[in-house]
Design a protein around this motif. Structure first.
Motif, PDB file in Angstrom:
ATOM      1  N   SER A   4     -50.114 -78.211 -65.849  1.00 60.81           N
ATOM      2  CA  SER A   4     -50.513 -78.897 -67.073  1.00 60.81           C
ATOM      3  C   SER A   4     -49.369 -78.894 -68.073  1.00 60.81           C
ATOM      4  CB  SER A   4     -51.742 -78.223 -67.675  1.00 60.81           C
ATOM      5  OG  SER A   4     -51.388 -76.951 -68.117  1.00 60.81           O
ATOM      6  N   THR A   5     -49.464 -79.799 -69.051  1.00 60.63           N
ATOM      7  CA  THR A   5     -48.428 -79.887 -70.061  1.00 60.63           C
ATOM      8  C   THR A   5     -48.300 -78.546 -70.767  1.00 60.63           C
ATOM      9  OG1 THR A   5     -48.827 -82.198 -70.336  1.00 60.63           O
ATOM     10  CG2 THR A   5     -47.790 -81.100 -72.175  1.00 60.63           C
ATOM     11  N   PRO A   6     -47.062 -78.076 -70.928  1.00 54.47           N
ATOM     12  CA  PRO A   6     -46.874 -76.742 -71.482  1.00 54.47           C
ATOM     13  C   PRO A   6     -47.445 -76.594 -72.876  1.00 54.47           C
ATOM     14  CG  PRO A   6     -44.792 -77.928 -71.237  1.00 54.47           C
ATOM     15  CD  PRO A   6     -45.816 -78.737 -70.563  1.00 54.47           C
ATOM     16  N   HIS A  12     -41.855 -73.875 -68.888  1.00 53.91           N
ATOM     17  CA  HIS A  12     -42.312 -74.986 -68.057  1.00 53.91           C
ATOM     18  C   HIS A  12     -41.161 -75.434 -67.154  1.00 53.91           C
ATOM     19  CE1 HIS A  12     -40.020 -77.884 -70.397  1.00 53.91           C
ATOM     20  NE2 HIS A  12     -40.513 -77.376 -71.503  1.00 53.91           N
ATOM     21  N   PRO A  13     -41.476 -76.201 -66.114  1.00 57.65           N
ATOM     22  CA  PRO A  13     -40.426 -76.554 -65.157  1.00 57.65           C
ATOM     23  C   PRO A  13     -39.652 -77.814 -65.517  1.00 57.65           C
ATOM     24  CG  PRO A  13     -42.539 -77.279 -64.336  1.00 57.65           C
ATOM     25  CD  PRO A  13     -42.802 -76.658 -65.675  1.00 57.65           C
ATOM     26  N   TYR A  14     -39.911 -78.408 -66.676  1.00 55.81           N
ATOM     27  CA  TYR A  14     -39.319 -79.715 -66.966  1.00 55.81           C
ATOM     28  C   TYR A  14     -37.922 -79.603 -67.564  1.00 55.81           C
ATOM     29  CZ  TYR A  14     -44.181 -80.887 -66.358  1.00 55.81           C
ATOM     30  OH  TYR A  14     -45.437 -80.999 -65.846  1.00 55.81           O
ATOM     31  N   LYS A  15     -37.073 -80.504 -67.105  1.00 55.50           N
ATOM     32  CA  LYS A  15     -35.725 -80.634 -67.679  1.00 55.50           C
ATOM     33  C   LYS A  15     -35.800 -81.718 -68.753  1.00 55.50           C
ATOM     34  CE  LYS A  15     -33.515 -77.982 -64.910  1.00 55.50           C
ATOM     35  NZ  LYS A  15     -33.389 -76.774 -65.673  1.00 55.50           N
ATOM     36  N   LEU A  16     -34.779 -81.794 -69.591  1.00 58.44           N
ATOM     37  CA  LEU A  16     -34.775 -82.814 -70.636  1.00 58.44           C
ATOM     38  C   LEU A  16     -34.928 -84.217 -70.063  1.00 58.44           C
ATOM     39  CD1 LEU A  16     -32.062 -81.893 -73.268  1.00 58.44           C
ATOM     40  CD2 LEU A  16     -34.489 -82.316 -73.669  1.00 58.44           C
ATOM     41  N   GLU A  17     -34.265 -84.455 -68.897  1.00 56.14           N
ATOM     42  CA  GLU A  17     -34.341 -85.796 -68.288  1.00 56.14           C
ATOM     43  C   GLU A  17     -35.789 -86.148 -67.939  1.00 56.14           C
ATOM     44  OE1 GLU A  17     -31.904 -83.428 -66.413  1.00 56.14           O
ATOM     45  OE2 GLU A  17     -31.171 -83.836 -68.439  1.00 56.14           O
ATOM     46  N   ASP A  18     -36.581 -85.141 -67.557  1.00 53.51           N
ATOM     47  CA  ASP A  18     -37.993 -85.406 -67.239  1.00 53.51           C
ATOM     48  C   ASP A  18     -38.762 -85.859 -68.476  1.00 53.51           C
ATOM     49  OD1 ASP A  18     -37.592 -84.487 -64.620  1.00 53.51           O
ATOM     50  OD2 ASP A  18     -37.935 -82.412 -65.243  1.00 53.51           O
ATOM     51  N   TYR A  36     -27.253 -75.254 -81.371  1.00 47.48           N
ATOM     52  CA  TYR A  36     -28.178 -76.383 -81.450  1.00 47.48           C
ATOM     53  C   TYR A  36     -28.656 -76.780 -80.061  1.00 47.48           C
ATOM     54  CZ  TYR A  36     -26.426 -76.802 -86.196  1.00 47.48           C
ATOM     55  OH  TYR A  36     -26.091 -76.547 -87.485  1.00 47.48           O
ATOM     56  N   VAL A  37     -29.930 -77.097 -79.956  1.00 54.60           N
ATOM     57  CA  VAL A  37     -30.453 -77.597 -78.682  1.00 54.60           C
ATOM     58  C   VAL A  37     -31.288 -78.852 -78.949  1.00 54.60           C
ATOM     59  CG1 VAL A  37     -30.532 -75.315 -77.554  1.00 54.60           C
ATOM     60  CG2 VAL A  37     -32.542 -76.170 -78.753  1.00 54.60           C
ATOM     61  N   PRO A  38     -31.286 -79.776 -77.977  1.00 61.08           N
ATOM     62  CA  PRO A  38     -32.123 -80.968 -78.148  1.00 61.08           C
ATOM     63  C   PRO A  38     -33.526 -80.736 -77.598  1.00 61.08           C
ATOM     64  CG  PRO A  38     -30.651 -81.239 -76.266  1.00 61.08           C
ATOM     65  CD  PRO A  38     -30.446 -79.840 -76.766  1.00 61.08           C
ATOM     66  N   GLY A  39     -34.469 -81.500 -78.090  1.00 61.45           N
ATOM     67  CA  GLY A  39     -35.836 -81.377 -77.590  1.00 61.45           C
ATOM     68  C   GLY A  39     -36.633 -82.621 -77.930  1.00 61.45           C
ATOM     69  N   ARG A  56     -38.742 -74.814 -71.732  1.00 59.34           N
ATOM     70  CA  ARG A  56     -39.809 -74.165 -72.482  1.00 59.34           C
ATOM     71  C   ARG A  56     -40.257 -74.982 -73.686  1.00 59.34           C
ATOM     72  NH1 ARG A  56     -39.437 -68.944 -72.858  1.00 59.34           N
ATOM     73  NH2 ARG A  56     -41.071 -68.841 -74.412  1.00 59.34           N
ATOM     74  N   SER A  57     -41.322 -74.494 -74.310  1.00 58.06           N
ATOM     75  CA  SER A  57     -41.855 -75.167 -75.494  1.00 58.06           C
ATOM     76  C   SER A  57     -41.732 -74.213 -76.674  1.00 58.06           C
ATOM     77  CB  SER A  57     -43.316 -75.510 -75.217  1.00 58.06           C
ATOM     78  OG  SER A  57     -43.969 -75.826 -76.402  1.00 58.06           O
TER      79      SER A  57
END
Ligand SMILES: Nc1nc2c(ncn2[C@@H]2O[C@H](COP(=O)(O)OP(=O)(O)OP(=O)(O)O)[C@@H](O)[C@H]2O)c(=O)[nH]1
Ligand SMILES: [Mg+2]
Length: 364
Positions: A4-6, A12-18, A36-39, A56-57
């Motif tokens: 499920s959506t985190p 969570h297993p998702y990369k930014l591209e996902d 700095y990180v993108p999200g 992660r979230s």
């Protein structure tokens, strides 16, 4: 990716591209070095945002600078976070350029646009068999959907309640030339597979429509499990109850990203002039045959649009709807131009002498 959506704070297993991140976003982000990180914003509570970052979230606030500028991130925005896990804080410091923005004019808030969702590829305009099915309402939604830059698709839910679901689509067809109209039942699953072509991985879809049409029920159906609360009343009559109260982005198992929204009650046209043109291509084409280039189709001689109404090729209600939206648009422009302030419900007053004089001149 069967999970499920985190929820906030979870891994969570998702990369930014996902999450729909592209080279373009990478380019815009490249000026940031350091902590700095993108999200991507998945949910906005009142003053905090849930942001999905690589793996992660996190929950984040926004910087004072963004707040002072009135730049509040919307669900779907790609943002830059000042991420300091050791201090336990994350702050959104920038919003990357939006590819599309789905906004509605919100009468009553100084004409300010309210961004419903950002970076949307496709808007599912959801209506339902029964009292919600209304071509005029769909035209209004279509105008703001077109103006957003996203591709609109019309979904007629609750087809199980209709005697003849195929005719439902015909009812809306004249209000939406060239737009797919798909009858489904989120409860039985009938027709839901026809949405597959609009759900490729990494594309973002926003669900909009009145309260009770079954947006969250559709999310649950597409997720294959209950992730959103839905109304318990089957014969929903939209008496102001909203089951969903916050916008939230979900990641479907197939990899598409879908945003569930609270039901919309009041949809102002805002500044969606381009959207109106795209919603009424038939009327604009007819208007080319009018004798006067500034014809308002209100009884002028040689009006090709009125002629089409007279011979039955253009429904009179569709022309009325076009004219109503154009008047609203004109009013929004005036508001911006001469400065109007709303004093109480549905009453606008000009501010300043210049605005008052102009208002009088316009015969208001
Ligand atoms: N018969 C029938 N009922 C449905 C269908 N889809 C949803 N419903 C019912 O309609 C009611 C409202 O559904 P929701 O999914 O909560 O509606 P919503 O659009 O998310 O409403 P808000 O969150 O208030 O905007 C619920 O009782 C659902 O069970 C359908 O395909 N057929
Ligand atoms: Mg809902």
């Amino acid at each position: 990716m069967n999970q499920s959506t985190p929820r906030c704070g979870e891994e969570h297993p998702y990369k930014l591209e996902d999450l729909g991140w592209t080279d373009e976003h990478e380019g815009a982000f490249s000026k940031y070095t350091g902590p700095y990180v993108p999200g991507r914003v998945a949910c906005r509570q009142k003053t905090v945002w849930d942001v999905l970052i690589d793996g992660r979230s996190v929950t984040a606030g926004i910087s004072g600078a963004l707040r002072r500028l009135g730049r509040f991130p919307a669900v779907g925005d790609y943002v830059v976070l000042l991420h300091q896990p050791e201090a336990g804080t994350s702050t959104i410091v920038d919003i990357l350029p939006q590819k599309t923005r789905f906004a509605r004019g919100t009468p009553g808030r100084e004409g300010a646009e309210q961004v419903i969702a950002a970076n949307i590829d496709t808007v599912f305009i959801v209506t339902a068999a029964g009292h919600d099915l209304n071509a005029r309402r769909i035209e209004r939604y279509l105008a703001i959907a077109h103006a957003s830059g996203a591709r609109p698709v019309i979904i007629i839910n609750k087809s199980d309640l209709a005697d003849d679901p195929a005719t439902l689509a015909d009812e809306l067809a004249s209000a939406s030339p060239g737009i797919p109209v798909i009858p489904i039942s989120a409860v039985s699953g009938e027709g839901v597979d026809r949405l597959d072509p609009y759900l490729p991985p990494r594309t973002t879809i926003a669900l909009i429509g009145s309260s009770g049409v079954g947006k969250s029920t559709l999310i649950n159906r597409l997720m294959g499990r209950s992730v959103q609360e839905t109304s318990h009343t089957r014969d929903y009559d939209d008496k102001g109850r909203h089951t969903t109260t916050v916008r939230q982005l979900f990641i479907l198992d197939g990899g598409a990203l879908m945003i569930d929204n609270p039901g919309l009650r009041e949809v102002g046209i805002g500044t969606a002039s381009a959207g109106i043109a795209d919603t009424f291509p038939d009327i604009l084409e007819l208007a080319e045959g009018c004798r006067f280039s500034d014809c308002r189709h209100e009884g002028e001689p040689g009006c090709a649009v009125q002629a089409a109404v007279a011979d039955g090729t253009l429904p009179a209600a569709r022309l009325e709807s076009f004219q109503r939206l154009m008047r609203e648009l004109e009013f929004e422009r005036e508001k911006a131009e001469i400065g109007l302030v709303r004093l109480e419900k549905k009453r606008w007053k000009p501010i300043g002498k210049y605005a008052r004089d102009l208002w009088k001149l316009k015969g208001r």
